[in-house]
Design a protein around this motif. Structure first.
Motif, mmCIF file in Angstrom:
data_model
loop_
_atom_site.group_PDB
_atom_site.id
_atom_site.type_symbol
_atom_site.label_atom_id
_atom_site.label_comp_id
_atom_site.label_asym_id
_atom_site.label_seq_id
_atom_site.Cartn_x
_atom_site.Cartn_y
_atom_site.Cartn_z
ATOM 1 N N SER A 67 -41.817 8.831 4.388
ATOM 2 C CA SER A 67 -42.905 7.895 4.099
ATOM 3 C C SER A 67 -42.810 7.301 2.700
ATOM 4 O O SER A 67 -43.319 6.204 2.452
ATOM 5 N N TYR A 68 -42.159 8.000 1.776
ATOM 6 C CA TYR A 68 -42.007 7.482 0.410
ATOM 7 C C TYR A 68 -41.177 6.208 0.380
ATOM 8 O O TYR A 68 -41.234 5.429 -0.578
ATOM 9 N N GLN A 69 -40.388 5.966 1.428
ATOM 10 C CA GLN A 69 -39.534 4.786 1.480
ATOM 11 C C GLN A 69 -40.298 3.517 1.850
ATOM 12 O O GLN A 69 -39.734 2.426 1.838
ATOM 13 N N LEU A 70 -41.576 3.661 2.206
ATOM 14 C CA LEU A 70 -42.425 2.514 2.527
ATOM 15 C C LEU A 70 -43.464 2.316 1.427
ATOM 16 O O LEU A 70 -43.939 3.283 0.843
ATOM 17 N N TYR A 71 -43.818 1.070 1.173
ATOM 18 C CA TYR A 71 -44.945 0.793 0.282
ATOM 19 C C TYR A 71 -45.937 -0.092 1.029
ATOM 20 O O TYR A 71 -45.547 -0.937 1.847
ATOM 21 N N ASP A 72 -47.200 0.135 0.776
ATOM 22 C CA ASP A 72 -48.257 -0.583 1.480
ATOM 23 C C ASP A 72 -48.483 -1.930 0.807
ATOM 24 O O ASP A 72 -49.111 -2.021 -0.245
ATOM 25 N N ASP A 73 -47.962 -2.986 1.423
ATOM 26 C CA ASP A 73 -48.096 -4.329 0.861
ATOM 27 C C ASP A 73 -49.344 -5.044 1.377
ATOM 28 O O ASP A 73 -49.539 -6.229 1.109
ATOM 29 N N THR A 74 -50.187 -4.310 2.124
ATOM 30 C CA THR A 74 -51.420 -4.908 2.630
ATOM 31 C C THR A 74 -52.592 -4.707 1.680
ATOM 32 O O THR A 74 -53.657 -5.286 1.892
ATOM 33 N N VAL A 75 -52.425 -3.902 0.643
ATOM 34 C CA VAL A 75 -53.503 -3.643 -0.311
ATOM 35 C C VAL A 75 -53.400 -4.610 -1.485
ATOM 36 O O VAL A 75 -52.367 -5.262 -1.690
ATOM 37 N N SER A 76 -54.460 -4.691 -2.274
ATOM 38 C CA SER A 76 -54.500 -5.650 -3.377
ATOM 39 C C SER A 76 -53.568 -5.274 -4.524
ATOM 40 O O SER A 76 -53.142 -6.136 -5.286
ATOM 41 N N ASN A 77 -53.230 -3.988 -4.629
ATOM 42 C CA ASN A 77 -52.374 -3.541 -5.729
ATOM 43 C C ASN A 77 -51.227 -2.691 -5.182
ATOM 44 O O ASN A 77 -51.241 -1.462 -5.299
ATOM 45 N N PRO A 78 -50.205 -3.325 -4.571
ATOM 46 C CA PRO A 78 -49.092 -2.558 -4.002
ATOM 47 C C PRO A 78 -48.362 -1.738 -5.058
ATOM 48 O O PRO A 78 -48.362 -2.085 -6.249
ATOM 49 N N THR A 79 -47.732 -0.659 -4.609
ATOM 50 C CA THR A 79 -47.025 0.215 -5.551
ATOM 51 C C THR A 79 -45.653 -0.323 -5.932
ATOM 52 O O THR A 79 -45.006 0.244 -6.816
ATOM 53 N N TYR A 80 -45.200 -1.406 -5.309
ATOM 54 C CA TYR A 80 -43.846 -1.921 -5.571
ATOM 55 C C TYR A 80 -43.891 -3.436 -5.666
ATOM 56 O O TYR A 80 -44.525 -4.100 -4.837
ATOM 57 N N ASP A 81 -43.200 -3.990 -6.668
ATOM 58 C CA ASP A 81 -43.206 -5.437 -6.865
ATOM 59 C C ASP A 81 -41.830 -6.068 -6.670
ATOM 60 O O ASP A 81 -41.620 -7.249 -6.977
ATOM 61 N N GLY A 82 -40.872 -5.303 -6.185
ATOM 62 C CA GLY A 82 -39.548 -5.846 -5.917
ATOM 63 C C GLY A 82 -38.579 -5.811 -7.076
ATOM 64 O O GLY A 82 -37.420 -6.212 -6.936
ATOM 65 N N THR A 83 -38.998 -5.298 -8.216
ATOM 66 C CA THR A 83 -38.125 -5.237 -9.396
ATOM 67 C C THR A 83 -37.581 -3.824 -9.588
ATOM 68 O O THR A 83 -38.145 -2.851 -9.057
ATOM 69 N N PRO A 84 -36.494 -3.663 -10.362
ATOM 70 C CA PRO A 84 -36.004 -2.310 -10.658
ATOM 71 C C PRO A 84 -37.059 -1.433 -11.314
ATOM 72 O O PRO A 84 -37.194 -0.245 -10.990
ATOM 73 N N ALA A 85 -37.811 -2.018 -12.242
ATOM 74 C CA ALA A 85 -38.882 -1.246 -12.880
ATOM 75 C C ALA A 85 -39.974 -0.907 -11.870
ATOM 76 O O ALA A 85 -40.576 0.167 -11.925
ATOM 77 N N GLY A 86 -40.210 -1.839 -10.946
ATOM 78 C CA GLY A 86 -41.218 -1.602 -9.912
ATOM 79 C C GLY A 86 -40.816 -0.484 -8.968
ATOM 80 O O GLY A 86 -41.670 0.261 -8.477
#
Length: 388
Positions: A67-86
């Motif tokens: 499950s750690y391999q998925l991020y919830d992009d349906t919320v207002s503040n996703p945990t991942y932004d597509g960058t290396p730092a993200g």
């Protein structure tokens, strides 16, 4: 995948095959395209008469281990932004302890997180392609720890035939997936199953309270009304019963909370105003909870039918035999299922299924033929609902 060729010769009539992560979703499709069960009628045919068709019911889901391999992009503040730092920030938020505080290179060795919405869309399309397909294996697991990255020596010595993405004997790291993240991924898949009207296979380890709360949260507002004995008598006789029957009234007028104690029904004001976001049928696979916990799932107020399956590999292979047998004795006959919980098809799987069938028949006091018929009927009703 190397054992798939042995399926047509197996004694088991049909197998319910689970996907777990990105690498095996399409493999399950591939197996289903060749060996898939297309309708319930073919279940009446003997296994060896079918050979290459009607032997597999596919299931598509994302296991809590991954499950750690998925991020919830349906919320207002996703945990991942597509960058290396993200990427580092995502794993810092969904793993415990925080990887960057312990081992700065650990997160670098993990895959880039995938958007949850994309996976759900892919799963919906697969469910549409295979009308009998289930959602699974999904769930929560507090015990699981991520394996460490492959070393160059381990990479060269890997056994052929393993689907990529598994542990394959690697050492375990200290990192676990935050249970709140696991529950969010589980909830999204339960809701998809509800929309599609599909049964689900659920994994739960050392998190039975969280598991129940997450599943029950999907059916909140749809609980069945449960009448007390007094109310049933009133309906039957058409007259009020004014006797002081407090004990009888309190027996069946409530839903259980996560600790098994009753709480008053919240009512059904939400019924008819929103789509059902809970599965029609649920299997708690290789069930490891206590009797009090399973009673919450079979309470008359629960609006979905919950089954419990057992395997020799997990339920008796990890020293939990006494607790397992107590649970089996408490489960209604029509809620029991069997499984191998193995990744290798063929004779080994057949033997495992036979052993668990014999074990359950012994515990339940069933004769073998009658018991196997009960278990087979339960599986058909779990997968097909209206199959008899």
């Amino acid at each position: 995948m190397a054992s798939i060729a042995s399926i047509p010769a197996m004694k088991a009539r049909t197998l319910t095959v689970m996907s777990t992560r990105s690498q095996d979703q399409e493999l399950v499709c591939e197996v289903a395209s060749k060996h898939g069960l297309h309708d319930g009628k073919t279940l009446l045919s003997p296994p060896l008469a079918l050979r290459d068709q009607g032997r597999i019911v596919p299931s598509f889901g994302w296991h809590p281990w991954f499950s750690y391999q998925l991020y919830d992009d349906t919320v207002s503040n996703p945990t991942y932004d597509g960058t290396p730092a993200g990427k580092i920030a995502h794993y810092d938020r969904v793993l415990a302890p925080t990887p960057s505080s312990k081992d700065a290179s650990f997160s670098d060795g993990l895959c880039d997180p995938q958007p949850l919405s994309e996976f759900l869309d892919e799963t919906r399309r697969r469910l549409e392609k295979y009308p009998l397909a289930l959602v699974g294996e999904i769930g929560v697991d507090k015990a699981f720890r991520l394996p460490v990255a492959w070393t160059s020596a381990e990479e060269t010595s890997r056994e052929e035939g393993h689907t990529p993405g598994g542990r394959e004997g690697r050492r375990l790291s200290p990192y676990r997936v935050q249970i709140t993240h696991q529950a969010a991924i589980l909830r999204a898949q339960l809701e998809l199953a509800g929309r599609m009207g599909r049964p689900v296979s659920v994994h739960g380890v050392q998190a039975h309270g969280v598991l129940y709360d997450t599943i029950a949260g999907c059916w909140k507002g749809y609980e069945k009304e449960v009448l007390s004995r007094r109310q049933k008598r009133q309906i039957a006789t058409g007259a009020e019963d004014f006797s002081d029957d407090t004990d009888e009234d309190s027996e069946h007028d409530a839903t259980p909370n996560r600790k098994g104690r009753p709480q008053k029904l919240a009512g059904d004001s939400n019924k008819g105003t929103k789509p059902k976001l809970f599965p029609p049928r649920i299997c708690l696979h290789s069930y490891s909870g206590h009797v009090d916990q399973l009673k919450m799932y079979i309470h008359p107020s629960v609006p979905t039918k919950v089954y419990f399956s057992f395997s020799m590999a997990v339920n008796w292979g990890t020293g939990g035999g006494e607790k397992t047998e107590e649970a089996i004795r408490a489960i209604p006959d029509d809620r029991l299922l069997v499984e191998s919980d193995l990744h290798i098809a063929g004779e080994q799987m057949d033997n495992s299924l036979e052993e668990v069938c014999r074990k359950i028949c012994q515990i339940k006091g069933w004769d073998l033929r009658g018991g196997v018929e009960i278990l087979g009927r339960n599986w058909r009703e779990f997968v097909l609902s209206d199959s008899k």
